[in-house]
Scaffold this motif. Structure first.
Motif, mmCIF file in Angstrom:
data_model
loop_
_atom_site.group_PDB
_atom_site.id
_atom_site.type_symbol
_atom_site.label_atom_id
_atom_site.label_comp_id
_atom_site.label_asym_id
_atom_site.label_seq_id
_atom_site.Cartn_x
_atom_site.Cartn_y
_atom_site.Cartn_z
ATOM 1 N N ASP A 102 -29.203 17.333 13.259
ATOM 2 C CA ASP A 102 -30.386 18.189 13.373
ATOM 3 C C ASP A 102 -31.214 17.872 14.621
ATOM 4 O O ASP A 102 -31.839 18.758 15.196
ATOM 5 C CB ASP A 102 -31.278 18.066 12.135
ATOM 6 N N GLN A 103 -31.240 16.621 15.029
ATOM 7 C CA GLN A 103 -32.031 16.214 16.194
ATOM 8 C C GLN A 103 -31.279 16.380 17.513
ATOM 9 O O GLN A 103 -31.815 16.066 18.577
ATOM 10 C CB GLN A 103 -32.490 14.753 16.048
ATOM 11 N N GLY A 104 -30.029 16.840 17.455
ATOM 12 C CA GLY A 104 -29.264 17.090 18.670
ATOM 13 C C GLY A 104 -28.681 15.856 19.309
ATOM 14 O O GLY A 104 -28.438 15.818 20.516
ATOM 15 N N PHE A 105 -28.417 14.841 18.499
ATOM 16 C CA PHE A 105 -27.886 13.590 19.038
ATOM 17 C C PHE A 105 -26.593 13.810 19.823
ATOM 18 O O PHE A 105 -26.455 13.337 20.938
ATOM 19 C CB PHE A 105 -27.653 12.587 17.901
ATOM 20 N N PRO A 113 -24.386 10.466 25.113
ATOM 21 C CA PRO A 113 -25.161 9.829 26.176
ATOM 22 C C PRO A 113 -25.593 10.859 27.214
ATOM 23 O O PRO A 113 -24.929 11.877 27.386
ATOM 24 C CB PRO A 113 -24.192 8.820 26.767
ATOM 25 N N PRO A 114 -26.685 10.590 27.914
ATOM 26 C CA PRO A 114 -27.174 11.533 28.923
ATOM 27 C C PRO A 114 -26.195 11.701 30.082
ATOM 28 O O PRO A 114 -25.357 10.831 30.331
ATOM 29 C CB PRO A 114 -28.467 10.893 29.428
ATOM 30 N N GLU A 115 -26.330 12.815 30.772
ATOM 31 C CA GLU A 115 -25.528 13.100 31.969
ATOM 32 C C GLU A 115 -25.654 11.935 32.957
ATOM 33 O O GLU A 115 -26.732 11.373 33.133
ATOM 34 C CB GLU A 115 -26.058 14.375 32.623
ATOM 35 N N GLY A 116 -24.544 11.551 33.564
ATOM 36 C CA GLY A 116 -24.551 10.481 34.557
ATOM 37 C C GLY A 116 -24.321 9.099 33.981
ATOM 38 O O GLY A 116 -24.346 8.106 34.695
ATOM 39 N N GLU A 175 -34.852 7.815 21.750
ATOM 40 C CA GLU A 175 -36.123 8.097 21.079
ATOM 41 C C GLU A 175 -36.151 9.498 20.469
ATOM 42 O O GLU A 175 -36.670 9.688 19.383
ATOM 43 C CB GLU A 175 -37.283 7.949 22.062
ATOM 44 N N ARG A 176 -35.605 10.466 21.171
ATOM 45 C CA ARG A 176 -35.681 11.860 20.711
ATOM 46 C C ARG A 176 -34.636 12.215 19.667
ATOM 47 O O ARG A 176 -34.853 13.118 18.867
ATOM 48 C CB ARG A 176 -35.535 12.797 21.907
ATOM 49 N N THR A 177 -33.487 11.546 19.663
ATOM 50 C CA THR A 177 -32.402 12.029 18.812
ATOM 51 C C THR A 177 -31.876 11.026 17.797
ATOM 52 O O THR A 177 -31.071 11.404 16.951
ATOM 53 C CB THR A 177 -31.217 12.507 19.683
ATOM 54 N N ALA A 178 -32.288 9.775 17.861
ATOM 55 C CA ALA A 178 -31.713 8.779 16.955
ATOM 56 C C ALA A 178 -32.743 8.061 16.095
ATOM 57 O O ALA A 178 -32.367 7.410 15.124
ATOM 58 C CB ALA A 178 -30.906 7.751 17.760
ATOM 59 N N TRP A 179 -34.007 8.156 16.428
ATOM 60 C CA TRP A 179 -34.987 7.299 15.768
ATOM 61 C C TRP A 179 -35.157 7.515 14.278
ATOM 62 O O TRP A 179 -35.378 6.577 13.549
ATOM 63 C CB TRP A 179 -36.335 7.402 16.467
ATOM 64 N N LYS A 180 -35.074 8.707 13.751
ATOM 65 C CA LYS A 180 -35.212 8.884 12.299
ATOM 66 C C LYS A 180 -33.977 8.364 11.559
ATOM 67 O O LYS A 180 -34.073 7.928 10.426
ATOM 68 C CB LYS A 180 -35.416 10.355 11.946
ATOM 69 N N ALA A 181 -32.839 8.441 12.209
ATOM 70 C CA ALA A 181 -31.591 8.013 11.573
ATOM 71 C C ALA A 181 -31.347 6.516 11.718
ATOM 72 O O ALA A 181 -30.719 5.908 10.856
ATOM 73 C CB ALA A 181 -30.419 8.783 12.173
ATOM 74 N N PHE A 182 -31.823 5.930 12.785
ATOM 75 C CA PHE A 182 -31.539 4.528 13.092
ATOM 76 C C PHE A 182 -32.786 3.814 13.588
ATOM 77 O O PHE A 182 -33.690 4.422 14.146
ATOM 78 C CB PHE A 182 -30.496 4.410 14.215
ATOM 79 N N LYS A 183 -32.789 2.515 13.435
ATOM 80 C CA LYS A 183 -33.681 1.648 14.196
ATOM 81 C C LYS A 183 -32.833 1.188 15.364
ATOM 82 O O LYS A 183 -31.645 0.912 15.201
ATOM 83 C CB LYS A 183 -34.141 0.461 13.361
ATOM 84 N N SER A 184 -33.409 1.109 16.538
ATOM 85 C CA SER A 184 -32.585 0.789 17.710
ATOM 86 C C SER A 184 -33.055 -0.479 18.399
ATOM 87 O O SER A 184 -34.230 -0.829 18.370
ATOM 88 C CB SER A 184 -32.595 1.956 18.705
#
Length: 134
Positions: free
Chosen positions: A57-60, A65-68, A101-110
């Motif tokens: 749902d958060q678009g993980f 991983p980000p471009e680059g 921060e935008r796509t993993a934080w509700k699902a995981f602690k990082s």
């Protein structure tokens, strides 16, 4: 007295662990690329289906991983979660942080640790210098 002791310990931290200056730094060899180890720790109050739904749902999967950047390894660490190792230019560090921060934080602690490959420097010193590759 306490301030002098703390200052001494602080300075010892930088001098005690320095590497030999005759070895080229890994960033010099790889054009400022670094390895980033990311622990995505499972929230054990949720089951895998709930974690996967949040991540989707958060678009993980679309944003990480980000471009680059590139994935070196992605492991499941039983009892902890997932461990991802990325290779990236130092300039992409903020982009990786934002993606987490935008796509993993509700699902995981990082937890995120910048790392570097010491093996090329130390391999000639090891009695058994075999390296496993997958």
């Amino acid at each position: 007295m306490k301030k002098a002791l703390l200052l001494g310990l602080f300075l010892l931290q930088f001098t005690g662990y320095s590497q030999s200056t005759d070895v080229k730094l890994s960033s010099e060899k790889s054009n400022d690329k670094l390895l980033l180890t990311i622990f995505l720790k499972h929230d054990q109050s949720m089951n895998l289906h709930e974690i996967e739904k949040i991540r989707t749902d958060q678009g993980f999967y679309e944003n990480f991983p980000p471009e680059g950047t590139s994935v070196v390894n992605w492991f499941v660490v039983m009892g902890l979660g997932q461990m991802v190792v990325l290779e990236l230019p130092a300039s992409k560090l903020a982009a990786v942080n934002l993606a987490i921060e935008r796509t993993a934080w509700k699902a995981f602690k990082s937890e995120i640790y910048p790392t570097y490959n010491l093996f090329p420097i130390i391999k000639d010193k090891l009695k058994n210098n075999a390296k496993v590759t997958y």
